[in-house]
Design a protein around this motif. Structure first.
Motif, PDB file in Angstrom:
ATOM      1  N   ASP A 194      23.119  38.604  69.199  1.00 46.30           N
ATOM      2  CA  ASP A 194      21.783  38.876  69.741  1.00 46.30           C
ATOM      3  C   ASP A 194      21.156  40.154  69.188  1.00 46.30           C
ATOM      4  N   GLN A 195      21.848  40.837  68.280  1.00 43.53           N
ATOM      5  CA  GLN A 195      21.291  42.048  67.693  1.00 43.53           C
ATOM      6  C   GLN A 195      20.104  41.707  66.786  1.00 43.53           C
ATOM      7  N   ARG A 196      19.054  42.539  66.866  1.00 41.72           N
ATOM      8  CA  ARG A 196      17.886  42.353  66.020  1.00 41.72           C
ATOM      9  C   ARG A 196      17.468  43.699  65.447  1.00 41.72           C
ATOM     10  N   PRO A 197      17.434  43.835  64.136  1.00 40.82           N
ATOM     11  CA  PRO A 197      17.822  42.818  63.161  1.00 40.82           C
ATOM     12  C   PRO A 197      19.327  42.548  63.202  1.00 40.82           C
ATOM     13  N   LEU A 198      19.717  41.374  62.737  1.00 43.63           N
ATOM     14  CA  LEU A 198      21.109  40.946  62.866  1.00 43.63           C
ATOM     15  C   LEU A 198      21.999  41.461  61.735  1.00 43.63           C
ATOM     16  N   LEU A 199      21.602  41.236  60.502  1.00 38.25           N
ATOM     17  CA  LEU A 199      22.484  41.549  59.377  1.00 38.25           C
ATOM     18  C   LEU A 199      22.883  43.024  59.303  1.00 38.25           C
ATOM     19  N   PRO A 200      21.966  43.981  59.522  1.00 38.27           N
ATOM     20  CA  PRO A 200      22.389  45.392  59.469  1.00 38.27           C
ATOM     21  C   PRO A 200      23.397  45.764  60.550  1.00 38.27           C
ATOM     22  N   SER A 201      23.491  44.969  61.623  1.00 36.74           N
ATOM     23  CA  SER A 201      24.425  45.310  62.699  1.00 36.74           C
ATOM     24  C   SER A 201      25.886  45.177  62.258  1.00 36.74           C
ATOM     25  N   PHE A 202      26.133  44.443  61.173  1.00 40.62           N
ATOM     26  CA  PHE A 202      27.498  44.335  60.640  1.00 40.62           C
ATOM     27  C   PHE A 202      27.901  45.586  59.873  1.00 40.62           C
ATOM     28  N   ASP A 203      26.916  46.417  59.528  1.00 38.10           N
ATOM     29  CA  ASP A 203      27.183  47.584  58.690  1.00 38.10           C
ATOM     30  C   ASP A 203      27.482  48.838  59.496  1.00 38.10           C
ATOM     31  N   ASP A 204      27.485  48.737  60.810  1.00 40.43           N
ATOM     32  CA  ASP A 204      27.660  49.896  61.686  1.00 40.43           C
ATOM     33  C   ASP A 204      28.707  49.573  62.745  1.00 40.43           C
ATOM     34  N   THR A 205      29.850  50.232  62.682  1.00 37.74           N
ATOM     35  CA  THR A 205      30.923  49.937  63.638  1.00 37.74           C
ATOM     36  C   THR A 205      30.585  50.391  65.056  1.00 37.74           C
ATOM     37  N   LYS A 206      29.574  51.224  65.216  1.00 36.53           N
ATOM     38  CA  LYS A 206      29.139  51.603  66.560  1.00 36.53           C
ATOM     39  C   LYS A 206      28.405  50.462  67.235  1.00 36.53           C
ATOM     40  N   ILE A 207      27.769  49.619  66.444  1.00 32.07           N
ATOM     41  CA  ILE A 207      27.063  48.452  66.979  1.00 32.07           C
ATOM     42  C   ILE A 207      28.014  47.262  67.089  1.00 32.07           C
ATOM     43  N   THR A 208      28.760  47.042  66.023  1.00 30.21           N
ATOM     44  CA  THR A 208      29.703  45.914  65.980  1.00 30.21           C
ATOM     45  C   THR A 208      31.082  46.442  65.617  1.00 30.21           C
ATOM     46  N   PRO A 209      31.963  46.631  66.593  1.00 24.24           N
ATOM     47  CA  PRO A 209      33.297  47.166  66.319  1.00 24.24           C
ATOM     48  C   PRO A 209      34.032  46.346  65.259  1.00 24.24           C
ATOM     49  N   TRP A 210      34.813  47.035  64.444  1.00 23.69           N
ATOM     50  CA  TRP A 210      35.504  46.382  63.337  1.00 23.69           C
ATOM     51  C   TRP A 210      36.717  45.602  63.814  1.00 23.69           C
ATOM     52  N   ASP A 211      36.782  44.348  63.419  1.00 18.15           N
ATOM     53  CA  ASP A 211      37.917  43.469  63.680  1.00 18.15           C
ATOM     54  C   ASP A 211      38.056  42.589  62.449  1.00 18.15           C
ATOM     55  N   PRO A 212      39.069  42.827  61.601  1.00 13.87           N
ATOM     56  CA  PRO A 212      39.147  42.113  60.323  1.00 13.87           C
ATOM     57  C   PRO A 212      39.230  40.595  60.443  1.00 13.87           C
ATOM     58  N   SER A 213      39.971  40.089  61.407  1.00 12.24           N
ATOM     59  CA  SER A 213      40.074  38.627  61.539  1.00 12.24           C
ATOM     60  C   SER A 213      38.743  38.034  62.001  1.00 12.24           C
ATOM     61  N   GLU A 214      38.083  38.732  62.900  1.00 17.59           N
ATOM     62  CA  GLU A 214      36.764  38.301  63.367  1.00 17.59           C
ATOM     63  C   GLU A 214      35.746  38.346  62.227  1.00 17.59           C
ATOM     64  N   ARG A 215      35.783  39.416  61.442  1.00 23.14           N
ATOM     65  CA  ARG A 215      34.777  39.586  60.393  1.00 23.14           C
ATOM     66  C   ARG A 215      34.884  38.502  59.330  1.00 23.14           C
ATOM     67  N   TYR A 216      36.110  38.145  58.948  1.00 24.46           N
ATOM     68  CA  TYR A 216      36.267  37.080  57.955  1.00 24.46           C
ATOM     69  C   TYR A 216      35.676  35.773  58.497  1.00 24.46           C
ATOM     70  N   GLY A 217      36.010  35.441  59.735  1.00 19.98           N
ATOM     71  CA  GLY A 217      35.512  34.196  60.316  1.00 19.98           C
ATOM     72  C   GLY A 217      34.003  34.179  60.435  1.00 19.98           C
ATOM     73  N   VAL A 218      33.415  35.296  60.866  1.00 22.33           N
ATOM     74  CA  VAL A 218      31.965  35.307  61.056  1.00 22.33           C
ATOM     75  C   VAL A 218      31.238  35.300  59.721  1.00 22.33           C
ATOM     76  N   SER A 219      31.849  35.880  58.675  1.00 25.32           N
ATOM     77  CA  SER A 219      31.221  35.807  57.352  1.00 25.32           C
ATOM     78  C   SER A 219      31.135  34.358  56.884  1.00 25.32           C
ATOM     79  N   LYS A 220      32.130  33.565  57.239  1.00 21.57           N
ATOM     80  CA  LYS A 220      32.110  32.143  56.891  1.00 21.57           C
ATOM     81  C   LYS A 220      31.150  31.366  57.788  1.00 21.57           C
TER      82      LYS A 220
END
Length: 345
Positions: A194-220
């Motif tokens: 629900d973040q707007r804008p959406l794509l930049p929210s992946f670039d900031d761990t304060k907005i979207t905490p880093w989880d490597p398994s989650e990130r791979y899946g969501v990139s797909k």
């Protein structure tokens, strides 16, 4: 044949899907009796210097492929791979071209070379991808690495190749482009949807905490949602686009950064559950050669058309798909992607 987007959703108990994929289904290796001759055909495979990319290239060469373009970041590693691939088909032409999936300039240069150098292109496998364990930013774009490589750069490359593939194939035999995806798109939580804008929210761990398994899946997942929309604008008579999940596979580079206790668990999982790399790569070959226009815009799993991620069917999924489309078009506007897509309609 029912398209992926119209199929019943995956079962809620995902373990059943995993168990079936890894323990009950056996992927058959490609043979010349199963698929048509590849004599005179030209294929491009990204990330073909190792793992699934290398093995799928080797399998296509054993099926008689005449010309292979190995698209890799490191020319040195690409040349080493090409020397090994030559053993599978000494008469085939194997070119090694540079392609850095973290660089928009490199992607544009690569497509220009495809256009000016190749007289025909029959098959493309967009296999290059990353599964980083640590958060990182691509220096040339400012985006988180997994989102950059697995999503933004992959869809840019796909879009830029569209008019080239259309021009270098025939209407009775349109070019096939298979893009590697993953069933993990089904399991990711996508908490920043629900973040707007959406794509930049992946670039900031304060907005979207880093989880490597989650990130791979969501990139797909982002790639899957975007490509389903993209194929609505591209006729299968011009270019056939599908996605493939190779299943959990041993011998790939995705676990290269795993260390410590995680490495022990990772290796144990590989031994118990993962497919051999030749079986995983056979799903790539089948996506290219075993499926035609009926697979356009579809997700393939175990060599069959399978459902899209369940998120696609939800109200949030519909909103996210539109948001992803709009933001990606804006992000890639420098490459005139909107005009290219319009030219394919």
């Amino acid at each position: 044949m029912v398209a992926s987007k119209n199929m019943p959703r995956f079962p809620d108990n995902f373990f059943k899907v995993f168990w079936n994929n890894q323990f009950r289904v056996k992927i058959e290796l490609p043979t010349r009796s199963k698929y048509p001759s590849l004599a005179g055909k030209v294929a491009i495979i990204t990330g073909a210097n190792s793992g699934l990319g290398f093995e799928s290239a080797r399998q296509l060469l054993t099926l008689g492929l005449s010309h292979l373009v190995v698209a890799v970041r490191s020319i040195e590693k690409g040349n080493a791979a090409a020397s090994k691939l030559k053993l599978a088909s000494p008469k085939a032409t194997i070119d090694v071209w540079q392609l850095d999936m973290e660089s928009y300039d490199s992607i544009q240069s690569f497509v220009k070379k495809c256009d000016t150098t190749l007289s025909r292109i029959d098959y493309v496998i967009l296999n290059a991808g990353v599964g980083p364990l640590r958060f990182g930013i691509s220096s040339s774009t400012g985006h988180e690495t997994a989102i950059q490589v697995n999503f933004l750069s992959t869809v840019l490359l796909a879009i830029l190749l569209l008019p080239v593939l259309k021009a270098k194939s025939t209407r009775d035999m349109p070019a096939h482009m298979t893009i590697v995806n993953s069933v993990l798109a089904h399991t990711c939580k996508f908490p920043n949807r629900d973040q707007r804008p959406l794509l930049p929210s992946f670039d900031d761990t304060k907005i979207t905490p880093w989880d490597p398994s989650e990130r791979y899946g969501v990139s797909k997942l982002l790639t899957q949602l975007f490509l389903v929309e993209l194929t609505e604008h591209v006729k299968s008579d011009d270019v056939i686009i599908n996605m493939v999940d190779p299943g959990a596979t041993k011998g790939t580079g995705l676990g290269r950064d795993v260390g410590g206790m995680l490495l022990i668990g990772y290796k144990l999982f590989q031994v118990i559950a993962a497919r051999p790399v030749d079986r995983g790569a056979a799903t790539y070959v089948d996506a290219l050669l075993g499926h035609g226009k009926e697979s356009h815009g579809c997700f393939l799993m175990n060599t069959e058309i399978a459902p899209l991620a369940t998120f696609y069917h939800t109200a949030d999924g519909k909103k996210a798909t539109q948001q992803i489309w709009e933001e990606t078009m804006k992000e890639l506007s420098f490459a005139h992607v909107k005009e290219i897509i319009a030219s394919m309609e």
